[in-house]
Write a protein that holds these residues in place. Structure first.
Motif, PDB file in Angstrom:
ATOM      1  N   VAL A 128       0.855  -1.180   0.000  1.00 40.73           N
ATOM      2  CA  VAL A 128       0.000   0.000   0.000  1.00 40.73           C
ATOM      3  C   VAL A 128       0.893   1.233   0.000  1.00 40.73           C
ATOM      4  N   SER A 129       0.661   2.115  -0.958  1.00 37.71           N
ATOM      5  CA  SER A 129       1.340   3.410  -1.020  1.00 37.71           C
ATOM      6  C   SER A 129       0.353   4.455  -0.542  1.00 37.71           C
ATOM      7  N   GLY A 130       0.836   5.528   0.056  1.00 35.02           N
ATOM      8  CA  GLY A 130      -0.081   6.552   0.531  1.00 35.02           C
ATOM      9  C   GLY A 130       0.536   7.934   0.538  1.00 35.02           C
ATOM     10  N   THR A 131      -0.334   8.930   0.510  1.00 33.11           N
ATOM     11  CA  THR A 131       0.122  10.311   0.584  1.00 33.11           C
ATOM     12  C   THR A 131      -0.970  11.179   1.205  1.00 33.11           C
ATOM     13  N   LEU A 132      -0.536  12.293   1.760  1.00 32.30           N
ATOM     14  CA  LEU A 132      -1.434  13.323   2.278  1.00 32.30           C
ATOM     15  C   LEU A 132      -1.012  14.626   1.630  1.00 32.30           C
ATOM     16  N   ASN A 133      -1.944  15.303   0.970  1.00 34.48           N
ATOM     17  CA  ASN A 133      -1.680  16.612   0.391  1.00 34.48           C
ATOM     18  C   ASN A 133      -2.665  17.596   0.996  1.00 34.48           C
ATOM     19  N   GLN A 134      -2.153  18.788   1.324  1.00 39.53           N
ATOM     20  CA  GLN A 134      -2.996  19.830   1.899  1.00 39.53           C
ATOM     21  C   GLN A 134      -2.839  21.100   1.083  1.00 39.53           C
ATOM     22  N   LEU A 135      -3.942  21.829   0.968  1.00 45.37           N
ATOM     23  CA  LEU A 135      -3.953  23.062   0.208  1.00 45.37           C
ATOM     24  C   LEU A 135      -4.732  24.102   0.997  1.00 45.37           C
ATOM     25  N   SER A 136      -4.136  25.262   1.218  1.00 49.05           N
ATOM     26  CA  SER A 136      -4.823  26.347   1.924  1.00 49.05           C
ATOM     27  C   SER A 136      -5.638  27.153   0.932  1.00 49.05           C
ATOM     28  N   GLN A 137      -6.926  27.306   1.231  1.00 50.86           N
ATOM     29  CA  GLN A 137      -7.848  28.047   0.366  1.00 50.86           C
ATOM     30  C   GLN A 137      -8.145  29.415   0.963  1.00 50.86           C
ATOM     31  N   LYS A 138      -8.088  30.438   0.135  1.00 47.45           N
ATOM     32  CA  LYS A 138      -8.381  31.800   0.585  1.00 47.45           C
ATOM     33  C   LYS A 138      -9.879  32.058   0.674  1.00 47.45           C
ATOM     34  N   ARG A 139     -10.660  31.364  -0.169  1.00 52.05           N
ATOM     35  CA  ARG A 139     -12.099  31.619  -0.175  1.00 52.05           C
ATOM     36  C   ARG A 139     -12.882  30.325  -0.342  1.00 52.05           C
ATOM     37  N   ALA A 140     -14.137  30.381   0.092  1.00 52.88           N
ATOM     38  CA  ALA A 140     -15.027  29.222   0.003  1.00 52.88           C
ATOM     39  C   ALA A 140     -15.661  29.134  -1.389  1.00 52.88           C
ATOM     40  N   ARG A 141     -16.110  27.924  -1.724  1.00 57.34           N
ATOM     41  CA  ARG A 141     -16.840  27.682  -2.967  1.00 57.34           C
ATOM     42  C   ARG A 141     -18.016  26.777  -2.643  1.00 57.34           C
ATOM     43  N   ASP A 142     -19.125  26.996  -3.318  1.00 53.87           N
ATOM     44  CA  ASP A 142     -20.344  26.239  -3.043  1.00 53.87           C
ATOM     45  C   ASP A 142     -20.218  24.749  -3.359  1.00 53.87           C
ATOM     46  N   HIS A 143     -19.360  24.402  -4.303  1.00 56.74           N
ATOM     47  CA  HIS A 143     -19.195  23.002  -4.675  1.00 56.74           C
ATOM     48  C   HIS A 143     -17.721  22.692  -4.881  1.00 56.74           C
ATOM     49  N   GLY A 144     -17.403  21.435  -4.837  1.00 59.41           N
ATOM     50  CA  GLY A 144     -16.047  20.981  -5.089  1.00 59.41           C
ATOM     51  C   GLY A 144     -16.067  19.483  -5.330  1.00 59.41           C
ATOM     52  N   THR A 145     -15.129  19.010  -6.125  1.00 62.87           N
ATOM     53  CA  THR A 145     -15.008  17.586  -6.397  1.00 62.87           C
ATOM     54  C   THR A 145     -13.543  17.186  -6.373  1.00 62.87           C
ATOM     55  N   VAL A 146     -13.322  15.927  -6.086  1.00 64.17           N
ATOM     56  CA  VAL A 146     -12.002  15.326  -6.216  1.00 64.17           C
ATOM     57  C   VAL A 146     -12.146  14.204  -7.225  1.00 64.17           C
ATOM     58  N   HIS A 147     -11.274  14.201  -8.218  1.00 62.16           N
ATOM     59  CA  HIS A 147     -11.297  13.170  -9.254  1.00 62.16           C
ATOM     60  C   HIS A 147     -10.027  12.340  -9.129  1.00 62.16           C
ATOM     61  N   VAL A 148     -10.190  11.020  -9.115  1.00 63.79           N
ATOM     62  CA  VAL A 148      -9.054  10.107  -9.088  1.00 63.79           C
ATOM     63  C   VAL A 148      -9.043   9.353 -10.409  1.00 63.79           C
ATOM     64  N   ALA A 149      -7.911   9.400 -11.090  1.00 61.16           N
ATOM     65  CA  ALA A 149      -7.709   8.649 -12.328  1.00 61.16           C
ATOM     66  C   ALA A 149      -6.663   7.573 -12.036  1.00 61.16           C
ATOM     67  N   ALA A 150      -7.026   6.318 -12.263  1.00 61.18           N
ATOM     68  CA  ALA A 150      -6.123   5.211 -11.960  1.00 61.18           C
ATOM     69  C   ALA A 150      -6.337   4.081 -12.956  1.00 61.18           C
ATOM     70  N   PRO A 151      -5.275   3.329 -13.258  1.00 61.23           N
ATOM     71  CA  PRO A 151      -5.444   2.150 -14.101  1.00 61.23           C
ATOM     72  C   PRO A 151      -6.410   1.164 -13.439  1.00 61.23           C
ATOM     73  N   SER A 152      -7.074   0.335 -14.223  1.00 66.57           N
ATOM     74  CA  SER A 152      -8.073  -0.595 -13.679  1.00 66.57           C
ATOM     75  C   SER A 152      -7.475  -1.597 -12.695  1.00 66.57           C
ATOM     76  N   GLY A 153      -6.176  -1.864 -12.791  1.00 68.56           N
ATOM     77  CA  GLY A 153      -5.520  -2.800 -11.881  1.00 68.56           C
ATOM     78  C   GLY A 153      -5.086  -2.189 -10.560  1.00 68.56           C
ATOM     79  N   VAL A 154      -5.346  -0.897 -10.362  1.00 71.42           N
ATOM     80  CA  VAL A 154      -4.975  -0.219  -9.117  1.00 71.42           C
ATOM     81  C   VAL A 154      -6.229  -0.041  -8.262  1.00 71.42           C
ATOM     82  N   ARG A 155      -6.172  -0.500  -7.022  1.00 71.06           N
ATOM     83  CA  ARG A 155      -7.255  -0.272  -6.063  1.00 71.06           C
ATOM     84  C   ARG A 155      -6.826   0.868  -5.147  1.00 71.06           C
TER      85      ARG A 155
END
Length: 162
Positions: A128-155
């Motif tokens: 298992v590989s892992g990471t934590l990324n953090q980003l400071s936001q100056k302003r709020a937004r009504d919506h947000g999404t996170v998209h993960v793109a991975a090969p089909s053999g990666v869980r």
């Protein structure tokens, strides 16, 4: 004891060397990429899989990674291939944290919209590989999404928090 462990985890995150790149759009204050707090040194080109800094002993992709502090706004577990995850309550001003674990051969790419954040994670078979990324936001937004793109053999498993 739980408070001491929580402080140790948070302190470990602050002290970890950045291992993955993180890019963002115009509204970021300061990106803060980290690997999960179990590691302290970067991997090298000649390293065997068990020597990789991204390796996370004891972690899994069948459970969501644990957010070291704050409110969980999205999670996904035991996913293969690509997926988009909506952030409950949108994006707030302050720190946006994205934790991801993966297993299988290939490179997983995580992107956050509409903030323009993007980072890769190299995944390997049998660990298992892992990471934590953090980003400071100056302003709020009504919506947000996170998209993960991975090969089909990666869980993979994901936790997003603020």
């Amino acid at each position: 004891m739980r408070e001491l462990k929580k402080c140790a985890v948070i302190g470990g995150i602050a002290a970890v060397v950045a291992l993955t790149g993180c890019s963002s759009g115009q509204d970021r204050a300061a990106p803060s990429p980290h690997t999960v707090p179990h590691h302290a040194e970067a991997s090298t080109a000649g390293a065997t899989p068990s020597e990789r800094a991204e390796r996370v002993p004891g972690e899994t992709v069948t459970e969501a990674p644990v957010l070291p502090g704050g409110e969980v706004v999205a999670q996904a577990v035991n996913v293969s291939g690509n997926r988009e995850v909506a952030l409950r309550g949108g994006i707030q001003a302050g720190t946006l944290s994205i934790l991801v674990n993966c297993q299988g051969r290939g490179t997983l790419t995580v992107s956050g919209e509409p903030v323009g954040m993007s980072f890769p994670l190299e995944c390997v078979e049998g660990e298992v590989s892992g990471t934590l990324n953090q980003l400071s936001q100056k302003r709020a937004r009504d919506h947000g999404t996170v998209h993960v793109a991975a090969p089909s053999g990666v869980r993979w498993a994901l936790t997003v928090g603020r």
